[in-house]
Design an enzyme around this catalytic site. Structure first.
Site, mmCIF file in Angstrom:
data_model
loop_
_atom_site.group_PDB
_atom_site.id
_atom_site.type_symbol
_atom_site.label_atom_id
_atom_site.label_comp_id
_atom_site.label_asym_id
_atom_site.label_seq_id
_atom_site.Cartn_x
_atom_site.Cartn_y
_atom_site.Cartn_z
ATOM 1 N N SER A 278 0.858 -1.201 0.000
ATOM 2 C CA SER A 278 0.000 0.000 0.000
ATOM 3 C C SER A 278 0.885 1.239 0.000
ATOM 4 O O SER A 278 2.082 1.143 0.280
ATOM 5 C CB SER A 278 -0.871 0.022 1.264
ATOM 6 N N ASP A 279 0.330 2.393 -0.306
ATOM 7 C CA ASP A 279 1.059 3.641 -0.088
ATOM 8 C C ASP A 279 0.939 3.988 1.405
ATOM 9 O O ASP A 279 0.143 3.387 2.140
ATOM 10 C CB ASP A 279 0.492 4.750 -0.983
ATOM 11 N N HIS A 280 1.727 4.954 1.814
ATOM 12 C CA HIS A 280 1.753 5.417 3.197
ATOM 13 C C HIS A 280 0.328 5.712 3.685
ATOM 14 O O HIS A 280 -0.324 6.607 3.149
ATOM 15 C CB HIS A 280 2.630 6.689 3.235
ATOM 16 N N ASN A 281 -0.143 4.940 4.636
ATOM 17 C CA ASN A 281 -1.482 5.142 5.212
ATOM 18 C C ASN A 281 -2.629 4.817 4.265
ATOM 19 O O ASN A 281 -3.785 5.114 4.568
ATOM 20 C CB ASN A 281 -1.632 6.595 5.678
ATOM 21 N N GLY A 282 -2.311 4.237 3.117
ATOM 22 C CA GLY A 282 -3.335 4.024 2.087
ATOM 23 C C GLY A 282 -4.483 3.140 2.551
ATOM 24 O O GLY A 282 -5.599 3.250 2.033
#
Ligand code: BGC
Length: 760
Positions: A278-282
């Site tokens: 995932s992306d950061h905090n996605g």
């Protein structure tokens, strides 16, 4: 082999009967064996990618790693910081190694030009070189994976991350995507001097509505398949070991919970076997997206849709166990994700040697930023290829290294901005500014400097972008302009370095205007009024609407953010030690109102006709039609002619090849490189097809007076597109082949693609 055995013994496989000797097992068997030995907590731990930041002390991180609760980290860029974390992993029950990721986007310690600039070189070899050096430097700092390349097609320059990618064109970005992946990964991602590529952001992040970061994407499937998805597929063909999931939603479904995207398309249709992150905090963002009630639901959606690893994890760690116990997710949801993480670690060679990129402490560099660790010569070589000459009235450039040069502008002496955004391991003090570059090159004559203007006068903007990044001069604007005008009056030529601070061309830095910010335009007007020859050196991460300034300047050089050696590279071009050869990888609109403005548009039912008044054609009535500078555009200090365009045949069968040729001659006085571009138009299709699409290019070097034939081979594959049923087909009929040195001025010839039966 000896090392492998030693490692197996070290990691305790002797007491665990399942894995006897890693060398005798296939990757799949090795990973399965390991999974069989893992507890649920250990499995969940592997799915957590944790940021090295102030949220957790180093002691706490090591404790978590030793307890098997972290699979990888990102944000640390030194061997001596990563080593204790790897030591902690080796103290965990199963001794599964950590991996260390980082955003190595355009260089690591040596900063290369930003992505958009690299694309402007149209030089795949140079682009690869930048990626290979980045991999060498990053791996030497204990980094195993980069969250790059960023290959989102960008057709709306209001989007701040336009700077990070490689422009608007599907073919060019796809070529670069593959080259970058291969450059990072080298011969194999397990080589000690390779880093694994995690291509991003899957998918369509560049198409956020209005260019507003993190906004939604709404797109028909045909456009998606035809224009936006190919670069990701190309990265996979290049062997990308990982893929990062985008933050945006796609037709209402966030990428991070999008099973169609991550299962049906990525894994099933494209056969991707790597790691999905995932992306950061996605994952937590799924709550804000409004598809999950809370973090637990967000975790459920993400893991079921196929996000294996959670970046900046605050959802998988706390929630997966409960979800499994309640039956909301299955054991295989977790095991499949773990399999991807362990598979990536296996591919990075970490089971073989967890310290393969960390090395031994006795060999750690005394100073991570020591000069000897940089690759300045290569950075300069690559940077000068990325500069695009947009205007050169009466051959004002190149300049002589003599007389008095007035160097004006808020970016001329900036060590920070020239690095561009996402250059976190770069050290500003190691950048060569444009001022330094000119100074280094001038052995006679003199250089006088004035700042001229601030980059913004808006205190809210200043606060948002960070006052540590943008240092305003407190003097009144008029005083600064006066000082610049006085400097210009004393000079033989004026060079104004204007544009955007790098923080304006970054993540979370979308703009509603593409104008030069602050009072820079006013400054240019004042400089022009001195009557001195005026060169604009642009430093920016997106196309700018510089219609007015373009008229005032005698010459314009687009330099983007050109990295550690930027100043020297710019001086090389301004003084003619290097003949510019860059070409725009993205259209320059006349105004923000023209967006989207990309060259490969459809013809429409009522295409624009030049010169006719109120003719009910597709245009804006209040501004000249078309771009300020088209895709593929860029001048040289020499001139090139294209003649004798020819096709080897007027027909093409589905199994054959056709050759398009053109003679290219350097008709000027200097040696130089240019990019010969091949475009194709499918005249009549079952759906409307673009007025042209880039299908190939060649960058060639010609000595003054030299002439060369350039040949492009065309076959059915080059003519394929996704039809209304999303079948990838080439339809028989007329095709126009266009060859030019930009996308607008082209020579054209037609041929016919024959149907199976041999007729049209
Ligand atoms: C960006 C990613 C990046 C990640 C880690 C996010 O904000 O969208 O591109 O890889 O941060 O730094």
């Amino acid at each position: 082999m000896k090392r492998l055995r030693l490692l197996c013994a070290l990691i305790g496989f002797t007491s665990l009967p399942v894995v006897a000797d890693m060398a005798s097992l296939s990757k799949e068997a090795f990973v399965s064996n390991l999974i069989n030995q893992m507890t649920l907590e250990e499995k969940i731990g592997q799915l957590r990618l944790i940021a090295i930041d102030e949220k957790m002390t180093p002691e706490k991180i090591r404790e978590e790693i030793a307890a098997g609760r972290i699979g990888g980290t990102y944000g640390s860029v030194s061997r001596y910081v990563n080593r204790p974390m790897q030591d902690a992993a080796q103290q965990s029950r199963l001794k599964i190694p950590m991996f260390f990721g980082w955003d190595v986007i355009h260089g690591h310690r040596t900063i290369f030009p930003i992505g958009l600039a690299l694309a402007s070189s149209w030089d795949i070899g140079a682009i690869e070189l930048s990626g290979r050096i980045a991999a060498k430097e990053a791996s030497a700092d204990g980094i195993d994976m980069t969250f790059a390349p960023m290959i989102d097609i960008a057709r709306d320059p209001r989007w701040g991350r336009t700077s990070e990618g490689f422009g608007e064109d599907t073919y060019l970005v796809s070529r670069i995507a593959k080259a970058m992946v291969q450059a990072y990964q080298g011969t194999s991602p397990n080589a000690p001097d390779s880093i694994m590529a995690s291509a991003k952001h899957f998918a369509l992040y560049g198409a956020v509505e209005g260019g507003r970061d993190y906004n939604s994407v709404d797109m028909g499937l045909a456009r998606m398949y035809q224009d936006y998805l190919p670069p990701y597929r190309s990265a996979i063909e290049g062997g990308a070991g990982a893929m990062m999931v985008a933050l945006n939603s796609i037709n209402g479904v966030p990428a991070a919970s999008n099973a169609w995207l991550m299962q049906d398309l990525l894994r099933k249709a494209w056969g991707f076997k790597g790691l999905v992150i995932s992306d950061h905090n996605g994952i937590n963002d799924l709550v804000q997206h409004g598809v999950a009630k809370n973090h637990r639901e967000a975790a459920r959606l993400a893991i079921r849709a196929g996000v294996a690893m959670s970046m900046n994890d605050f959802s998988y760690g706390p929630e997966l166990k409960g979800l499994l116990e309640s039956g909301a997710i299955s054991q295989s949801n977790i095991d499949n994700a773990v399999r991807e993480v362990l598979g990536a670690k296996y591919d990075m060679g970490l089971f073989e040697d967890p310290y393969r990129r960390i090395g031994v402490a006795s060999e750690d560099p005394a100073d991570n930023n020591a000069e000897y660790r940089l690759h300045r010569a290569q950075a300069r070589e690559v940077a000068r290829k990325t500069l695009v000459l947009l205007k050169n009235e009466n051959g004002l450039l190149p300049l002589k290294k003599e007389g008095v040069i007035a160097l004006i502008g808020p970016l001329a002496k900036s060590t920070v901005d020239i690095m561009g955004s996402w250059s976190a391991s770069g050290v500003p003090a190691q950048s060569v500014t444009i001022y330094d570059g000119l100074k280094n090159a001038m052995n006679q004559g003199s250089l006088i400097y004035a700042r001229g203007a601030n980059l913004t006068e808006d205190l809210e903007v200043l606060k948002y972008l960070g006052e540590s990044e943008i240092k305003n001069d407190p003097r009144p604007a008029a005083e600064m302009i006066d000082e610049a005008v006085k400097a210009a009056q004393q000079a033989d030529v004026v060079i104004a370095v204007v544009g955007e601070p790098r923080s304006m061309s970054h993540e979370a830095a979308s703009r509603t205007s593409l104008d030069l910010p602050g009072r820079q335009s006013e400054l240019i007007t004042a400089l022009k009024a001195t009557g001195k020859p005026l060169v604009l050196v642009l430093m920016n991460g997106r196309p700018l609407s510089i219609g007015k300034e373009q008229k005032l300047a005698n010459a314009i050089l687009e330099t983007w953010y050109s990295g550690s050696e930027g100043g020297n590279a710019v001086a090389d071009v301004l003084f003619g030690d290097y003949n510019p050869s860059g070409k725009l990888p993205i259209t320059f609109p006349r105004s923000v109102g023209q967006i989207p403005n990309y060259y490969s548009h459809l013809n429409t039912g009522r295409p624009y006709i030049a010169g006719a008044l109120r003719n009910y054609t597709s245009q804006y009535f209040d501004q000249s039609h078309g771009p300020l500078y088209p895709f593929g555009y860029g001048l040289s200090y020499t001139d090139f002619s294209l003649t004798d365009m020819a096709l080897s045949s007027t027909t093409l069968s589905k199994t054959d090849n056709l050759v398009a040729s053109v003679m290219v001659k350097n008709v000027g006085q200097r040696d130089g490189e240019t990019v010969v571009q091949l475009y194709i138009r499918d005249v009549v299709g079952s759906v409307s097809r673009p007025v042209k699409e880039l299908k190939n290019f060649q960058k060639i070097m010609l000595k003054a007076g030299e002439e060369k034939a350039v040949h492009f081979s065309i076959n059915e594959n080059d003519l394929k597109f996704f039809n209304a049923q999303l079948e990838h087909v080439a339809e028989p009929g007329e095709f126009r082949v266009q060859i030019g040195l930009d996308s607008q001025n082209v020579k054209e010839q037609s041929f016919e693609l024959l149907s199976e039966q041999g007729s049209g």
